[in-house]
Each structure stands twice: as structure tokens, then as C-alpha cells.
Motif scaffolding. Structure first.
Motif, PDB file in Angstrom:
ATOM      1  N   THR A  81     -20.126  -7.207  -5.720  1.00  0.00           N
ATOM      2  CA  THR A  81     -20.428  -8.633  -5.779  1.00  0.00           C
ATOM      3  C   THR A  81     -19.167  -9.457  -5.532  1.00  0.00           C
ATOM      4  N   ASN A  82     -19.371 -10.771  -5.397  1.00  0.00           N
ATOM      5  CA  ASN A  82     -18.240 -11.682  -5.220  1.00  0.00           C
ATOM      6  C   ASN A  82     -17.415 -11.840  -6.491  1.00  0.00           C
ATOM      7  N   ASN A  83     -17.863 -11.211  -7.571  1.00  0.00           N
ATOM      8  CA  ASN A  83     -17.095 -11.240  -8.822  1.00  0.00           C
ATOM      9  C   ASN A  83     -15.919 -10.278  -8.782  1.00  0.00           C
ATOM     10  N   VAL A  84     -15.830  -9.492  -7.719  1.00  0.00           N
ATOM     11  CA  VAL A  84     -14.726  -8.537  -7.561  1.00  0.00           C
ATOM     12  C   VAL A  84     -13.755  -9.063  -6.503  1.00  0.00           C
ATOM     13  N   ILE A  85     -12.495  -9.163  -6.888  1.00  0.00           N
ATOM     14  CA  ILE A  85     -11.447  -9.630  -5.973  1.00  0.00           C
ATOM     15  C   ILE A  85     -10.610  -8.428  -5.528  1.00  0.00           C
ATOM     16  N   ILE A  86     -10.325  -8.369  -4.241  1.00  0.00           N
ATOM     17  CA  ILE A  86      -9.439  -7.318  -3.730  1.00  0.00           C
ATOM     18  C   ILE A  86      -8.007  -7.822  -3.824  1.00  0.00           C
ATOM     19  N   GLY A  87      -7.180  -7.087  -4.548  1.00  0.00           N
ATOM     20  CA  GLY A  87      -5.794  -7.499  -4.727  1.00  0.00           C
ATOM     21  C   GLY A  87      -5.019  -7.543  -3.416  1.00  0.00           C
ATOM     22  N   LYS A  88      -3.865  -8.227  -3.436  1.00  0.00           N
ATOM     23  CA  LYS A  88      -3.060  -8.392  -2.221  1.00  0.00           C
ATOM     24  C   LYS A  88      -1.864  -7.442  -2.170  1.00  0.00           C
ATOM     25  N   ASP A  89      -1.480  -6.897  -3.311  1.00  0.00           N
ATOM     26  CA  ASP A  89      -0.287  -6.045  -3.374  1.00  0.00           C
ATOM     27  C   ASP A  89      -0.649  -4.566  -3.210  1.00  0.00           C
ATOM     28  N   THR A  90      -0.170  -3.985  -2.117  1.00  0.00           N
ATOM     29  CA  THR A  90      -0.412  -2.554  -1.870  1.00  0.00           C
ATOM     30  C   THR A  90       0.517  -1.724  -2.752  1.00  0.00           C
ATOM     31  N   ARG A  91      -0.012  -0.643  -3.286  1.00  0.00           N
ATOM     32  CA  ARG A  91       0.802   0.250  -4.117  1.00  0.00           C
ATOM     33  C   ARG A  91       0.493   1.703  -3.773  1.00  0.00           C
ATOM     34  N   PHE A  92       1.401   2.588  -4.158  1.00  0.00           N
ATOM     35  CA  PHE A  92       1.210   4.022  -3.932  1.00  0.00           C
ATOM     36  C   PHE A  92       0.323   4.595  -5.030  1.00  0.00           C
ATOM     37  N   PHE A  93      -0.546   5.503  -4.624  1.00  0.00           N
ATOM     38  CA  PHE A  93      -1.391   6.197  -5.590  1.00  0.00           C
ATOM     39  C   PHE A  93      -1.369   7.675  -5.231  1.00  0.00           C
ATOM     40  N   GLU A  94      -0.934   8.485  -6.156  1.00  0.00           N
ATOM     41  CA  GLU A  94      -0.749   9.911  -5.892  1.00  0.00           C
ATOM     42  C   GLU A  94      -1.870  10.719  -6.534  1.00  0.00           C
ATOM     43  N   LEU A  95      -2.783  11.221  -5.701  1.00  0.00           N
ATOM     44  CA  LEU A  95      -3.856  12.073  -6.204  1.00  0.00           C
ATOM     45  C   LEU A  95      -3.292  13.428  -6.634  1.00  0.00           C
ATOM     46  N   ASN A  96      -2.394  13.956  -5.812  1.00  0.00           N
ATOM     47  CA  ASN A  96      -1.635  15.159  -6.137  1.00  0.00           C
ATOM     48  C   ASN A  96      -0.368  15.127  -5.270  1.00  0.00           C
ATOM     49  N   LYS A  97       0.441  16.126  -5.372  1.00  0.00           N
ATOM     50  CA  LYS A  97       1.723  16.112  -4.664  1.00  0.00           C
ATOM     51  C   LYS A  97       1.568  16.037  -3.150  1.00  0.00           C
ATOM     52  N   ARG A  98       0.458  16.518  -2.621  1.00  0.00           N
ATOM     53  CA  ARG A  98       0.251  16.519  -1.172  1.00  0.00           C
ATOM     54  C   ARG A  98      -0.643  15.372  -0.705  1.00  0.00           C
ATOM     55  N   SER A  99      -1.133  14.590  -1.651  1.00  0.00           N
ATOM     56  CA  SER A  99      -2.052  13.509  -1.284  1.00  0.00           C
ATOM     57  C   SER A  99      -1.584  12.186  -1.880  1.00  0.00           C
ATOM     58  N   VAL A 100      -0.689  11.531  -1.140  1.00  0.00           N
ATOM     59  CA  VAL A 100      -0.216  10.210  -1.549  1.00  0.00           C
ATOM     60  C   VAL A 100      -0.944   9.161  -0.706  1.00  0.00           C
ATOM     61  N   CYS A 101      -1.535   8.162  -1.378  1.00  0.00           N
ATOM     62  CA  CYS A 101      -2.334   7.146  -0.684  1.00  0.00           C
ATOM     63  C   CYS A 101      -1.779   5.753  -0.966  1.00  0.00           C
ATOM     64  N   LEU A 102      -2.172   4.814  -0.123  1.00  0.00           N
ATOM     65  CA  LEU A 102      -1.901   3.406  -0.374  1.00  0.00           C
ATOM     66  C   LEU A 102      -3.201   2.757  -0.803  1.00  0.00           C
ATOM     67  N   VAL A 103      -3.145   1.995  -1.896  1.00  0.00           N
ATOM     68  CA  VAL A 103      -4.373   1.393  -2.428  1.00  0.00           C
ATOM     69  C   VAL A 103      -4.152  -0.074  -2.780  1.00  0.00           C
ATOM     70  N   LEU A 104      -5.259  -0.805  -2.863  1.00  0.00           N
ATOM     71  CA  LEU A 104      -5.278  -2.168  -3.377  1.00  0.00           C
ATOM     72  C   LEU A 104      -6.184  -2.181  -4.606  1.00  0.00           C
ATOM     73  N   ASP A 105      -5.779  -2.893  -5.634  1.00  0.00           N
ATOM     74  CA  ASP A 105      -6.578  -2.943  -6.855  1.00  0.00           C
ATOM     75  C   ASP A 105      -7.811  -3.823  -6.678  1.00  0.00           C
ATOM     76  N   LEU A 106      -8.882  -3.446  -7.352  1.00  0.00           N
ATOM     77  CA  LEU A 106     -10.082  -4.272  -7.447  1.00  0.00           C
ATOM     78  C   LEU A 106     -10.042  -4.975  -8.793  1.00  0.00           C
ATOM     79  N   ILE A 107     -10.109  -6.301  -8.780  1.00  0.00           N
ATOM     80  CA  ILE A 107      -9.886  -7.095  -9.980  1.00  0.00           C
ATOM     81  C   ILE A 107     -11.112  -7.947 -10.305  1.00  0.00           C
ATOM     82  N   CYS A 108     -11.458  -8.028 -11.590  1.00  0.00           N
ATOM     83  CA  CYS A 108     -12.569  -8.876 -12.031  1.00  0.00           C
ATOM     84  C   CYS A 108     -12.171 -10.341 -11.901  1.00  0.00           C
ATOM     85  N   ARG A 109     -13.022 -11.125 -11.259  1.00  0.00           N
ATOM     86  CA  ARG A 109     -12.710 -12.540 -11.027  1.00  0.00           C
ATOM     87  C   ARG A 109     -12.618 -13.323 -12.339  1.00  0.00           C
TER      88      ARG A 109
END
Length: 202
Positions: A81-109
């Protein structure tokens, strides 16, 4: 969640505006899609609405279900829904040592709680994550449509149940009223007879 309701792998939190529950992503997925060898039950629960775990604002529903990620304790939705805001700051998220991802946070409006994430860059084996909204099960609750059980009484005067005691009481009152009417009729006849006698004597 209905007078006779099935849980979606959850426990109810009482004294809330909505009747909510913590989510078990596997249980939700099985409830939504079931298995080929299972017949759909006629009294199955309705669609699930996912709400912010803090402020109870609706953030998505099971009509947009895209699976679950049990290892990350997440559910995936195609739309929110529109009650969820996609953040603007990209950050690293490490699922495991071989799987590093870039993510944006989902924030409650409303309350600005972090609800989950959107993957913007992933290794090739995780490309399927980039097309969905991944909500953290720990940060959301759910509400099953049609699960409300409380009802207001029908408008108008309350109807008395016809019991043996109630019927006996009514019959007794009718008998007393009949005796009173008969007594008044007899008294009226006596008065009329007295008046008539007085007129004849005059």
C-alpha cells in the motif's frame, strides 16, 4: 479470527483495535495456496491483511503474495500500500559471506518503523528477490478478513423468549383481567338497575 476461526499459524493479541496475530510465513503460504492433494474447505478463512506491527496501519494483503523466505523470516509481496515508503539510503545486506546485496529499507509512513527491505542489487542466484517487497515477519502482524465475531444486538425492543414460566405468567394476567372486566360489568348492571328503579318510582 470468526466465531469458529482457524489460526494462520498465530496467537491472538487481545485488547487491540484489530484482532491481530504474529505471522508464520510458511503457514500463511500453505493457507493461501494449499497443496494439490488437499481439497479446499468451504469454511476456509478469507484473505489476509498485513499491518504494521507498531501502529496497525495496513501495508499489504495476501492478494499480492509472492512467497516467503524462511531463512530470513520474511514474506514477499508483489505490491504494497501507499502506507509503505521506500527509503532513499542504500545499504549493504549480507545474507552470507558469498551473498552481499544492496537494499533499501521499507518504512511505515505513520510511525516510521522499518518493515522490511527491497533488494536493489543481488548476486545472480538471488535475482528473484529484486522484483518483490520483502517484509520482515517480526515487524508486521496480520488480520484475516471476515474473522470478526462481535455483533450488535438487533435493533428494536427485546423479544421475550416463550418459556413455560412466561406462558403461565401471561395466562394468569389474562385471567385476572377477565375477572376484573366481569366484576365491572356486574357492578355496572347493578347501577343501571338502581337508576331504572328510581326513575320508575318517580
Amino acid at each position: 479470527m470468526a466465531t469458529k476461526e482457524k489460526s494462520v499459524g498465530c496467537q491472538k493479541n487481545k485488547n487491540k483495535t484489530f484482532e491481530v496475530c504474529s505471522i508464520n510465513s510458511s503457514a500463511v503460504e500453505e493457507k493461501l495456496f494449499g497443496r494439490a492433494d488437499k481439497e479446499v474447505e468451504e469454511d476456509d478463512d478469507g484473505p489476509v491483511v498485513f499491518i504494521c506491527g507498531k501502529c496497525r496501519l495496513p501495508v499489504g494483503d495476501s492478494m499480492s503474495w509472492d512467497g516467503s523466505e524462511d531463512e530470513q523470516n520474511q514474506i514477499k509481496l508483489k505490491r504494497v500500500t501507499n502506507n509503505v515508503i521506500i527509503g532513499k539510503d542504500t545499504r549493504f545486506f549480507e545474507l552470507n559471506k558469498r551473498s552481499v546485496c544492496l537494499v533499501l529499507d521499507l518504512i511505515c509512513r505513520s510511525c516510521h518503523s522499518v518493515l522490511g527491505m527491497v533488494y536493489t542489487s543481488t548476486p545472480r542466484n538471488l535475482d528473484h528477490k529484486r522484483s518483490t517487497f520483502c517484509l520482515s515477519v517480526a515487524n508486521i502482524d496480520s488480520y484475516v478478513l471476515g474473522s470478526g465475531a462481535q455483533m450488535l444486538a438487533a435493533e428494536g425492543p427485546k423479544e421475550q423468549l416463550v418459556t413455560v414460566e412466561y406462558r403461565h405468567s401471561v395466562e394468569q394476567q389474562l385471567t385476572e383481567m377477565k375477572l376484573l372486566v366481569v366484576s365491572m360489568a356486574q357492578r355496572l348492571e347493578q347501577i343501571e338497575a338502581g337508576l331504572k328503579k328510581g326513575c320508575d318510582e318517580a
